[in-house]
Design a protein around this motif. Structure first.
Motif, short mmCIF file in Angstrom:
data_model
loop_
_atom_site.label_atom_id
_atom_site.label_comp_id
_atom_site.label_asym_id
_atom_site.label_seq_id
_atom_site.Cartn_x
_atom_site.Cartn_y
_atom_site.Cartn_z
N GLY A 98 0.81 -1.22 0.00
CA GLY A 98 0.00 0.00 0.00
C GLY A 98 0.84 1.26 0.00
N VAL A 99 1.91 1.27 0.79
CA VAL A 99 2.79 2.43 0.83
C VAL A 99 3.49 2.62 -0.52
N CYS A 100 3.95 1.52 -1.12
CA CYS A 100 4.62 1.61 -2.42
C CYS A 100 3.67 2.13 -3.50
N VAL A 101 2.45 1.64 -3.51
CA VAL A 101 1.48 2.09 -4.51
C VAL A 101 1.13 3.55 -4.29
N ARG A 102 0.97 3.94 -3.04
CA ARG A 102 0.59 5.32 -2.73
C ARG A 102 1.68 6.32 -3.11
N THR A 103 2.95 5.94 -2.90
CA THR A 103 4.05 6.85 -3.21
C THR A 103 4.53 6.72 -4.65
N GLY A 104 4.07 5.72 -5.36
CA GLY A 104 4.49 5.52 -6.74
C GLY A 104 5.80 4.77 -6.87
N ALA A 105 6.28 4.21 -5.79
CA ALA A 105 7.53 3.43 -5.82
C ALA A 105 7.24 2.05 -6.42
N PRO A 106 8.24 1.44 -7.05
CA PRO A 106 8.02 0.11 -7.60
C PRO A 106 7.85 -0.93 -6.48
N VAL A 107 6.94 -1.85 -6.67
CA VAL A 107 6.70 -2.89 -5.68
C VAL A 107 7.76 -3.99 -5.81
N ALA A 108 8.18 -4.28 -7.03
CA ALA A 108 9.21 -5.29 -7.28
C ALA A 108 10.13 -4.80 -8.39
N GLU A 109 11.40 -5.07 -8.27
CA GLU A 109 12.38 -4.67 -9.28
C GLU A 109 12.25 -5.55 -10.53
N GLY A 110 12.26 -4.94 -11.69
CA GLY A 110 12.28 -5.67 -12.95
C GLY A 110 10.97 -6.31 -13.35
N VAL A 111 9.88 -5.92 -12.71
CA VAL A 111 8.56 -6.49 -13.01
C VAL A 111 7.63 -5.33 -13.33
N ARG A 112 6.71 -5.56 -14.25
CA ARG A 112 5.73 -4.53 -14.56
C ARG A 112 4.96 -4.16 -13.29
N PRO A 113 4.65 -2.90 -13.09
CA PRO A 113 3.99 -2.47 -11.85
C PRO A 113 2.68 -3.19 -11.57
N ALA A 114 1.88 -3.42 -12.58
CA ALA A 114 0.59 -4.10 -12.36
C ALA A 114 0.78 -5.53 -11.88
N VAL A 115 1.75 -6.22 -12.46
CA VAL A 115 2.01 -7.61 -12.08
C VAL A 115 2.57 -7.69 -10.66
N THR A 166 2.29 -5.48 -8.19
CA THR A 166 1.28 -5.08 -7.22
C THR A 166 0.24 -6.17 -7.01
N THR A 167 -0.22 -6.76 -8.10
CA THR A 167 -1.21 -7.83 -8.00
C THR A 167 -0.66 -9.02 -7.24
N ALA A 168 0.55 -9.43 -7.54
CA ALA A 168 1.14 -10.58 -6.86
C ALA A 168 1.36 -10.29 -5.38
N ALA A 169 1.84 -9.10 -5.05
CA ALA A 169 2.07 -8.75 -3.65
C ALA A 169 0.75 -8.70 -2.88
#
Length: 65
Positions: free
Chosen positions: A25-42, A44-47
């Motif tokens: 939630g913090v990563c999505v709110r700040t716009g930071a990547p959730v995982a390195e080298g992965v598309r943001p939607a993928v 975020t969904t996996a996390a």
């Protein structure tokens, strides 16, 4: 005697799941990547999916006590 390991595992799963959901939630709110080298939607969904699964498993284990 047997409920000790189950309580520990349930607490560990629940804390990890809640932490993962909070971190995502913090990563999505700040716009930071959730995982390195992965598309943001993928990423975020996996996390989010794994966070809910771990939190649910921890709550289920603790509910069985």
């Amino acid at each position: 005697m047997e409920s000790g390991p189950e309580a520990f595992a349930g607490a560990a799963f629940a804390l990890f799941g809640a932490g993962l959901l909070l971190w995502t939630g913090v990563c999505v709110r700040t716009g930071a990547p959730v995982a390195e080298g992965v598309r943001p939607a993928v990423g975020t969904t996996a996390a989010l999916l794994f966070g809910v699964v771990f939190l649910g498993a921890g709550c289920w284990m603790l509910a069985l006590l």
